[in-house]
Write a protein that holds these residues in place. Structure first.
Motif, mmCIF file in Angstrom:
data_model
loop_
_atom_site.group_PDB
_atom_site.id
_atom_site.type_symbol
_atom_site.label_atom_id
_atom_site.label_comp_id
_atom_site.label_asym_id
_atom_site.label_seq_id
_atom_site.Cartn_x
_atom_site.Cartn_y
_atom_site.Cartn_z
ATOM 1 N N PRO A 61 55.619 16.983 -26.050
ATOM 2 C CA PRO A 61 56.953 16.390 -25.949
ATOM 3 C C PRO A 61 57.765 17.316 -25.409
ATOM 4 N N ASP A 62 59.348 16.873 -25.295
ATOM 5 C CA ASP A 62 59.943 17.470 -25.064
ATOM 6 C C ASP A 62 60.889 17.766 -26.494
ATOM 7 N N ARG A 63 61.587 18.543 -26.795
ATOM 8 C CA ARG A 63 61.807 18.694 -28.826
ATOM 9 C C ARG A 63 63.407 18.071 -28.539
ATOM 10 N N GLU A 64 64.330 18.399 -27.195
ATOM 11 C CA GLU A 64 65.479 17.930 -27.130
ATOM 12 C C GLU A 64 65.657 16.821 -27.183
ATOM 13 N N CYS A 73 62.949 14.062 -27.100
ATOM 14 C CA CYS A 73 62.940 12.567 -28.145
ATOM 15 C C CYS A 73 63.896 12.522 -29.150
ATOM 16 N N ALA A 90 62.394 10.283 -31.683
ATOM 17 C CA ALA A 90 61.449 10.594 -33.285
ATOM 18 C C ALA A 90 61.527 9.091 -32.935
ATOM 19 N N ILE A 148 55.760 13.286 -36.490
ATOM 20 C CA ILE A 148 57.151 13.364 -36.094
ATOM 21 C C ILE A 148 57.868 14.520 -37.348
ATOM 22 N N PHE A 149 58.098 15.193 -36.940
ATOM 23 C CA PHE A 149 58.742 16.787 -37.580
ATOM 24 C C PHE A 149 60.137 16.003 -38.181
ATOM 25 N N SER A 178 63.113 14.508 -36.752
ATOM 26 C CA SER A 178 63.586 14.703 -35.686
ATOM 27 C C SER A 178 62.966 14.668 -34.451
ATOM 28 N N TYR A 179 61.691 15.306 -33.916
ATOM 29 C CA TYR A 179 61.578 15.222 -32.712
ATOM 30 C C TYR A 179 59.577 14.967 -33.192
ATOM 31 N N ALA A 180 58.626 14.538 -32.133
ATOM 32 C CA ALA A 180 57.361 14.331 -31.860
ATOM 33 C C ALA A 180 56.955 16.102 -31.398
ATOM 34 N N VAL A 181 56.001 16.222 -32.435
ATOM 35 C CA VAL A 181 55.323 17.382 -32.381
ATOM 36 C C VAL A 181 53.412 17.031 -32.869
#
Length: 65
Positions: free
Chosen positions: A9-12, A14, A16, A31-32, A35-38
């Motif tokens: 996943p593109d953290r920037e 995402c 979430a 979901i971290f 904020s974003y998928a891990v």
């Protein structure tokens, strides 16, 4: 030997939203901190279901290192 692909996943970008978590057959995505998928590389089988359902289109299937 495991899968040759892994979800990245593109953290920037995402949002979430959790859509990827809902479809992952191995429960490899979390979901971290909202904020974003891990992706847990030890659980991901490279099926690509998460990439197909991502409404933002920010999960790429890449060749494992």
């Amino acid at each position: 030997m495991g899968s040759k692909r892994i979800a990245v996943p593109d953290r920037e970008a995402c949002a979430a939203c959790g859509s990827c978590m809902d479809v992952c057959p191995r429960k490899a995505i979390s979901i971290f901190r909202g904020s974003y998928a891990v992706v847990d590389a030890t659980r991901c089988v490279g099926c690509g279901m998460c990439s197909r359902v991502c409404p933002a289109g920010v999960i790429l299937m890449e060749v494992r290192p």
